[in-house]
Scaffold this motif. Structure first.
Motif: not given
Length: 217
Positions: A81-83, A87-88, A94-98
């Motif tokens: 859950l920590e990983r 990651q989140t 990421a999609n917004f940055a693209k």
């Protein structure tokens, strides 16, 4: 006393003694049996607690094993859950940055096409160029704050993980595989690729110059 009476008396005494002996024998046998039964009972009482103790120890060992497995499963779940949370946090935008990359590209194209400051006579145009520069700087700050980094690999060795070869160029002074032209810079967020850099690569000696066959990122 007559002879017959004496014999009868002796016989009776003998019979009485035999009866007494039989009773003593029975009593001894009874005592022996009771002693054996008591000994067996005592051995049973000793063996029974020993057996119960072994069963109890086995049960305790089983419960300990189950507890350790449960703790290990809980720890693995917590780490997973920590990983996922990390990651989140890193890649949730990421999609917004693209979607912002094309804006960054257009701002850069506008600045590349703008005249030099000393060549500008119109104050309005100068202010417009200044506004574009400030907008690009603010966008770059937003990229930096979110670990979004530009890839501009001119002069670097081609890396298919981060570069997309669009064509090859015959360059006598460059080693084969060196990036000699960047058509469009790439971007990464942390260590994940957002968009590969579109590049031209030095061809091997004697190789033919190839025109772009893939213009999509």
């Amino acid at each position: 006393m007559s002879m017959d009476s004496s014999k009868q008396t002796m016989n009776e005494e003998t019979e009485n003694k035999d009866v007494e002996l039989d009773e003593e024998t029975v009593e001894e046998e009874t005592c022996l049996e009771e002693s054996v039964d008591l000994q067996n009972d005592e051995e049973g009482e000793v063996n029974e607690p020993s057996k119960s103790l072994d069963e109890l120890e086995a049960k305790i060992s089983e419960l300990k094993d189950q507890l350790l497995r449960t703790v290990a499963d809980s720890e693995n779940l917590r780490k997973r859950l920590e990983r996922e949370k990390e990651q989140t946090r890193k890649f949730g935008i990421a999609n917004f940055a693209k979607d912002l990359l094309s804006i960054a590209d257009n701002l850069r194209r506008a600045l590349d096409a703008a005249p030099n400051k000393e060549d500008v006579e119109d104050q309005a145009i100068e202010n417009l160029v200044l506004g574009i520069q400030m907008t690009e700087q603010e966008l770059q700050k937003a990229f930096d704050n979110n670990n979004i980094r530009k890839i501009d690999p001119l002069g670097e060795k081609f890396d298919y993980n981060f570069h997309q070869a669009m064509f090859e160029v015959e360059e006598t002074d460059k080693e084969p595989g060196i990036v000699v032209q960047v058509l469009q810079p790439g971007y990464v967020i942390d260590d994940r690729i957002l968009r590969p850099a579109m590049v031209g690569v030095a061809a091997a000696k004697g190789g033919k110059k190839s025109v772009s066959v893939d213009t999509t990122a």
